[in-house]
Design an enzyme around this catalytic site. Structure first.
Site, PDB file in Angstrom:
ATOM      1  N   LYS A  22      -2.205   1.042 -41.854  1.00 47.18           N
ATOM      2  CA  LYS A  22      -1.597   0.309 -40.816  1.00 47.18           C
ATOM      3  C   LYS A  22      -1.374  -1.283 -41.791  1.00 47.18           C
ATOM      4  CE  LYS A  22      -3.004  -2.166 -37.350  1.00 47.18           C
ATOM      5  NZ  LYS A  22      -2.903  -3.907 -37.307  1.00 47.18           N
ATOM      6  N   ASN A  23      -2.914  -1.183 -41.960  1.00 44.52           N
ATOM      7  CA  ASN A  23      -2.894  -2.556 -43.183  1.00 44.52           C
ATOM      8  C   ASN A  23      -1.751  -2.675 -44.110  1.00 44.52           C
ATOM      9  OD1 ASN A  23      -3.752  -3.862 -40.370  1.00 44.52           O
ATOM     10  ND2 ASN A  23      -5.471  -3.868 -41.627  1.00 44.52           N
ATOM     11  N   CYS A 125      -5.935 -15.728 -31.673  1.00 47.82           N
ATOM     12  CA  CYS A 125      -6.112 -14.796 -30.842  1.00 47.82           C
ATOM     13  C   CYS A 125      -7.734 -13.687 -30.731  1.00 47.82           C
ATOM     14  CB  CYS A 125      -5.407 -13.251 -32.223  1.00 47.82           C
ATOM     15  SG  CYS A 125      -6.679 -12.829 -32.906  1.00 47.82           S
ATOM     16  N   ARG A 130      -7.302 -18.088 -35.961  1.00 45.39           N
ATOM     17  CA  ARG A 130      -6.515 -17.656 -37.745  1.00 45.39           C
ATOM     18  C   ARG A 130      -5.756 -18.298 -37.660  1.00 45.39           C
ATOM     19  NH1 ARG A 130      -5.796 -11.355 -36.057  1.00 45.39           N
ATOM     20  NH2 ARG A 130      -5.849 -10.699 -38.254  1.00 45.39           N
ATOM     21  N   ASP A 315     -12.706  -4.900 -40.011  1.00 38.15           N
ATOM     22  CA  ASP A 315     -12.386  -4.095 -38.887  1.00 38.15           C
ATOM     23  C   ASP A 315     -13.320  -3.175 -38.903  1.00 38.15           C
ATOM     24  OD1 ASP A 315     -10.090  -5.917 -38.822  1.00 38.15           O
ATOM     25  OD2 ASP A 315      -9.150  -4.631 -39.979  1.00 38.15           O
ATOM     26  N   ARG A 407      -2.126   0.763 -30.856  1.00 38.96           N
ATOM     27  CA  ARG A 407      -1.578  -0.502 -31.874  1.00 38.96           C
ATOM     28  C   ARG A 407      -1.567   0.138 -33.258  1.00 38.96           C
ATOM     29  NH1 ARG A 407      -3.236  -6.311 -31.532  1.00 38.96           N
ATOM     30  NH2 ARG A 407      -2.488  -5.688 -33.926  1.00 38.96           N
TER      31      ARG A 407
HETATM   32  C1  UD1 Z   1      -6.052  -8.616 -41.815  1.00 40.30           C
HETATM   33  C2  UD1 Z   1      -5.456  -7.758 -41.708  1.00 40.30           C
HETATM   34  C3  UD1 Z   1      -6.392  -7.444 -40.449  1.00 40.30           C
HETATM   35  C4  UD1 Z   1      -8.657  -7.936 -40.959  1.00 40.30           C
HETATM   36  C5  UD1 Z   1      -8.466  -9.076 -41.927  1.00 40.30           C
HETATM   37  C6  UD1 Z   1      -9.613  -9.092 -42.332  1.00 40.30           C
HETATM   38  C7  UD1 Z   1      -3.745  -7.028 -42.043  1.00 40.30           C
HETATM   39  C8  UD1 Z   1      -2.146  -6.855 -40.770  1.00 40.30           C
HETATM   40  N1  UD1 Z   1      -4.371  -7.779 -41.152  1.00 40.30           N
HETATM   41  O1  UD1 Z   1      -5.981 -10.148 -41.650  1.00 40.30           O
HETATM   42  O2  UD1 Z   1      -7.063  -6.087 -40.266  1.00 40.30           O
HETATM   43  O3  UD1 Z   1      -9.608  -8.028 -40.334  1.00 40.30           O
HETATM   44  O4  UD1 Z   1      -6.769  -9.133 -43.301  1.00 40.30           O
HETATM   45  O5  UD1 Z   1      -9.654  -8.403 -43.040  1.00 40.30           O
HETATM   46  O6  UD1 Z   1      -4.439  -6.336 -42.697  1.00 40.30           O
HETATM   47  N2  UD1 Z   1      -7.632 -17.843 -42.534  1.00 40.30           N
HETATM   48  C9  UD1 Z   1      -7.248 -19.613 -42.607  1.00 40.30           C
HETATM   49  N3  UD1 Z   1      -5.653 -19.444 -43.255  1.00 40.30           N
HETATM   50  C10 UD1 Z   1      -5.435 -18.633 -43.557  1.00 40.30           C
HETATM   51  C11 UD1 Z   1      -5.637 -17.603 -43.485  1.00 40.30           C
HETATM   52  C12 UD1 Z   1      -6.298 -16.786 -43.321  1.00 40.30           C
HETATM   53  O7  UD1 Z   1      -8.171 -19.222 -42.490  1.00 40.30           O
HETATM   54  O8  UD1 Z   1      -4.157 -18.590 -43.412  1.00 40.30           O
HETATM   55  C13 UD1 Z   1      -8.902 -16.744 -42.297  1.00 40.30           C
HETATM   56  C14 UD1 Z   1      -8.709 -16.577 -41.144  1.00 40.30           C
HETATM   57  O9  UD1 Z   1      -9.039 -16.734 -39.613  1.00 40.30           O
HETATM   58  C15 UD1 Z   1      -9.915 -15.699 -41.175  1.00 40.30           C
HETATM   59  C16 UD1 Z   1      -9.925 -15.594 -42.499  1.00 40.30           C
HETATM   60  O10 UD1 Z   1      -9.136 -16.181 -43.397  1.00 40.30           O
HETATM   61  O11 UD1 Z   1     -10.687 -16.013 -41.138  1.00 40.30           O
HETATM   62  C17 UD1 Z   1      -9.318 -13.912 -43.403  1.00 40.30           C
HETATM   63  O12 UD1 Z   1      -7.973 -13.448 -42.700  1.00 40.30           O
HETATM   64  P1  UD1 Z   1      -7.368 -12.985 -43.135  1.00 40.30           P
HETATM   65  O13 UD1 Z   1      -7.955 -11.973 -44.575  1.00 40.30           O
HETATM   66  O14 UD1 Z   1      -5.634 -13.956 -43.980  1.00 40.30           O
HETATM   67  O15 UD1 Z   1      -6.627 -12.025 -42.186  1.00 40.30           O
HETATM   68  P2  UD1 Z   1      -5.393 -11.072 -41.756  1.00 40.30           P
HETATM   69  O16 UD1 Z   1      -4.278 -11.295 -43.437  1.00 40.30           O
HETATM   70  O17 UD1 Z   1      -4.700 -12.174 -40.655  1.00 40.30           O
END
Ligand code: UD1
Length: 428
Positions: A22-23, A125, A130, A315, A407
């Protein structure tokens, strides 16, 4: 709304096929917006999130066509042809984005191609706040102007389009790395992403972009170098296997004292998870076409901490916690990625688990048995943690709000039943 009824205590054995990730699939689908030619993706899982991303691509003007049940040797795989001949609408609306946070992945591609993109803010969420600041700061570094208004973020490229730049991420983000990587493919000149995420899904996206004619170096390292192109072409690409689905079924085998072969699982990208499974007393045998997981001795306690790849994936945290609720001793699991990802703990406690939370640290004292209960989870992986606990529990566990599992886990009841579990989906 469906729920899953699990009658626990069955030892799982046999073989299942691991689906496409999925990711990986979601960013791959978003990448189709970078070109006016078709991108044909195979081995996509059948999941609600994939449908949602398809709906979003439709909104932007892309056609999404299913080309039959084939691809990558997977009986569940199918080819989806994604064709964004023109972008007819640069807005990602609230109604779709609220369903799936990964919708933010269209921001980079639409902006790079059209010079403007407007995406509803994903909001908070269940597993934490996030934010998307890293995505926005990165796009600003490429010259975009960012405005926030009425719950939407609007990004505008300067006249002449996005300009390559050096971007140093203050912390590692999978989504921001993906968004910036896609945008940089169509920016003028060179972009260097420092402190980039190294997740296998980033490599998968990068390989697909390479097949589309992008120039990218350093995939899988913390420094990714992208040389912008004036346009990208179409490609055929097979989505990688899902390492989180594989890890989850590996826990299913281990928690039931079973013996299961996970076809297509790639042990080379699951090292941290395999280490924890082995620490917990499971035997893991890697082969060219999958992973064999079994357990005969007692479950042992573990110590682990979630980290960006190659560390232990957040995850898999809920599933691993479910496993060690039954270990002989005290385990410690630290959640270092999301600030609020222990939502499964209280529900596991209702099944008899003994867990204490102190900030980002969970201490799990193993118990002799779990008992089935009606449980409810507020996110996808937490739901899987509860389902796994249910497989080992005495009596019936009812996992409510099955849409979370839908999902991220393709045909979960079929796969579990195929391994000998007593599992039933019922409409409530
Ligand atoms: C992706 C995965 C999710 C997984 C996560 C961490 C997908 C669709 N989802 O989510 O399943 O749990 O990686 O491995 O691939 N953050 C910020 N600012 C930002 C973006 C992120 O502070 O602009 C923080 C987040 O709140 C979190 C951390 O960075 O604490 C990691 O998040 P991120 O790696 O961005 O996760 P996703 O890409 O949303």
């Amino acid at each position: 709304m469906d729920k899953l009824i699990i009658r626990g205590g069955k030892r799982l054995s046999g073989q299942i096929q691991i689906s496409g990730a999925k990711n990986a699939a979601l960013p791959l689908m978003a990448a189709s917006l970078l070109t006016d030619k078709p991108l044909r993706l195979s081995n996509l899982p059948r999941l609600a999130d994939i449908t949602t991303m398809g709906d979003l691509l439709n909104t932007h003007g892309a056609t999404v066509t299913i080309e039959g049940a084939m691809g990558n040797g997977s009986p569940y795989g199918r080819i989806l042809s994604l064709h964004a001949r023109t972008i007819t609408d640069t807005t990602a609306p609230y109604d779709i984005v609220r369903k799936m946070r990964a919708s933010i992945l269209v921001l980079g591609p639409v902006l790079a191609r059209e010079g403007v993109a407007k995406v509803s803010l994903p909001g908070g969420c269940a597993i934490g706040t996030r934010p998307i600041d890293l995505h926005l700061e990165g796009l600003k570094a490429l010259g975009a102007e960012i405005a926030l208004d009425s719950g939407y973020v609007t990004a505008r490229a300067p006249r002449g389009g996005l300009q390559g730049n050096r971007i140093v991420f203050p912390s590692v983000s999978v989504g921001a790395t993906e968004n910036l990587m896609m945008a940089a493919c169509l920016a003028a000149g060179d972009t260097v992403l420092e402190n980039a995420a190294r997740e296998p899904e980033i490599i998968d996206l990068g390989r697909c972009l390479l097949a589309m004619g992008a120039k990218i170096e350093g995939l899988g390292t913390g420094t990714i170098h992208i040389t912008g192109q004036s346009g990208l072409k179409g490609a055929d690409y097979a989505t990688m296997a899902d390492r989180i689905e594989a890890g989850s079924y590996a826990v299913a085998a281990a928690i039931t004292g079973g013996d299961v072969f996970l076809k297509n699982a790639d042990g080379a990208i699951m090292e941290a998870v395999i280490r924890c499974l082995e620490m917990a007393g499971a035997t893991v045998i890697q082969s060219a076409n999958g992973l064999q997981i079994s357990r005969t001795g007692p479950l042992q306690p573990i110590t682990c901490k979630t980290q960006p790849y190659p560390g232990f994936p957040t995850d898999m945290q809920a599933q691993m916690m479910a496993l060690v609720t039954l270990a002989e001793g005290e385990s410690v699991i630290r959640e270092a990625i999301f600030e609020n990802r222990f939502m499964h703990v209280l529900e596991l406690a209702r099944m008899g688990a003994d867990i204490t939370i102190d900030g980002a640290k969970a201490t799990i004292r193993g118990v002799k048995k779990l008992t089935g209960a009606p449980v409810m989870a507020t996110d996808l992986r937490a739901s899987m943690g509860l389902a796994l606990a249910g497989l080992a529990a005495e009596g019936e566990t009812h996992v409510q709000r099955l849409y979370h599992l839908d999902r991220g886990y393709e045909r979960i009841e079929d796969k579990l039943t195929g391994l000998g579990a007593d599992v039933e989906r019922v409409a409530t």
